[in-house]
Design an enzyme around this catalytic site. Sequence first.
Site, short mmCIF file in Angstrom:
data_model
loop_
_atom_site.label_atom_id
_atom_site.label_comp_id
_atom_site.label_asym_id
_atom_site.label_seq_id
_atom_site.Cartn_x
_atom_site.Cartn_y
_atom_site.Cartn_z
N GLU A 257 0.90 -1.17 0.00
CA GLU A 257 0.00 0.00 0.00
C GLU A 257 0.92 1.20 0.00
OE1 GLU A 257 -3.33 -0.22 0.12
OE2 GLU A 257 -3.25 -2.40 0.16
N CYS A 296 -2.66 8.74 3.22
CA CYS A 296 -2.36 8.24 1.88
C CYS A 296 -3.54 8.41 0.95
CB CYS A 296 -1.99 6.76 1.98
SG CYS A 296 -3.23 5.83 2.88
#
Length: 517
Positions: A257, A296
């Site tokens: 990720e 993020c």
Amino acid sequence: MPEMLASYVAGSWYTAPDEGIVVVDAATGDAVARVSTTGLDTRAMVDHARHVGGPGLRRLTFQERAAALKELATYLDANKAAYHELSLATGATRRDATGDIDGGIGTTFVFASRGRRELPDGFILADGDVEPIGKGGTFVGRHVYTPLPGVAFQVNAFNFPVWGMLEKLAPAVLAGVPSIVKPATQTAYLTAAVMRDVIASGALPDGAVQFVCGGAGDLLDHLGGEDVIAFTGSATTAAVLRGSDAVTARAARFNAETDSLNCSILGPDATVGTPEFDLYVKELSREITTKAGQRCTCIRRALVPESIVDDVIAGVRARLDKVVVGNPRNDTVTMGALVSLHQRDEVRDAVAVLTRAAEVVYGNPMLVNPVDADPDRGAFMAPLVLLATGDRPEPHEVEAFGPVTTLIPYTAPDDLGALAARGGGSLVGSVVSDDPDFVRRVVTGLAPHHGRVLVLDRDSAGESTGHGTPMPQLVHGGPGRAGGGEELGGMRAVRHFMQRTALEGSPAVIAALAGGS
Ligand code: NAP
């Protein structure tokens, strides 16, 4: 000297003998803790996970593991006040900390409850239906999942020291795979506090979880095909881990990720005065100020009809003018600090690159007047909005991991899919519009490039969890630049720690092993 944080190795706490690195408070610059893994026996950790933790977890049925997870979440929930106090040192406001701490514990509760409802009271998980193979009906097949016999090495980013750990740990526990958790050094003191309680809770079997507090050393050298590396962080570090022998030569499973140039699209119908216009402006302002933009999933690219750009700037300005930047211990503060001065400088560097392709329309990357704090010691930055001035690549390629977003005007709605795709693959995209036809066309173009797509309008707004918040029920991850990985998504997350096998045999044998007829 501040306290040296300990790692948890093969059933004991290990404290490195050297001075280590001093980690400081993001808002005050005061020392918080020391971090070092010098002398850490990584071989012993992996062996302990394989020979003690894994077998201990796999003696429990799925239902018993779900119960253990619930016990763990309940224990952490009862102790969370201390985590909230410590979290202030990361620069997060109390509100930011809710997403990390309560979000992490809540995610653990969700996995416990979904596991109890959706997983069998046994050791094998069936996948799909029985497949008839032989014409006479005496030979069939069925897919099954069993836990990987190795270890899940979980490497996390600095911005979610609690949620980042728990969202990976919970599905690994349900799967029956032991975890070695490694937080980012910068905020490891908060993860360490929670980890001490994870161990103290006694909820998990011995060896089900171990803790590397600091650098990972040569741990990857001991991993291979039975193991999973679950990584969250920058694309640069992901590339290093993906290129390790553990992954390339020994085929350890690797999930990443990474960073992401997430977009949010305002529909042409959403002009000033519509609920969608207001929702967009509110969402954009909230995204860049929550955790000082260090998520993020934050909106980095705001794709706005050219004809409405000035209105969006005015709307965002009115909201951002009310933001109070400063020490999160002061109750009037609504946006805290970035995690470190180093990180602030990285964001400023990224902004310098972005301004080759965009002009600043709100804020100043070098100017901030933090409340109750020294701007030279704390890692503060004011919210910053840029406006792309041409068609250059930077806004689609450079992630300024702070309170920064770039408005990108568009004139051709049919090209929005291609415009969004210039981010190279993202974690999340959102569309704010009340025009079903526009939404349908845009979402079809967006979906292949995104792990999650939010459609926000007057009907969903009341209950919407927002552009930036991953939910345990839904997958989190994205293609391409976002890492190409997938986490969460209910019981899908559990299967990432398991091996799928096609079982073949007589209907009676297959039914006995995997259920079905
Ligand atoms: P980072 O520098 O890549 O660090 C991430 C983690 O990797 C840290 O725990 C770090 O440990 C560790 N690490 C670094 N080098 C390693 C190596 N050679 N072997 C094993 N571990 C290693 O990223 P960050 O600065 O913490 O996080 C910010 C970035 O993460 C942003 O770009 C953001 O977009 C991304 N992010 C993505 C997601 C997502 O879900 N997609 C979530 C959050 C953040 P040390 O700290 O000890 O060096």
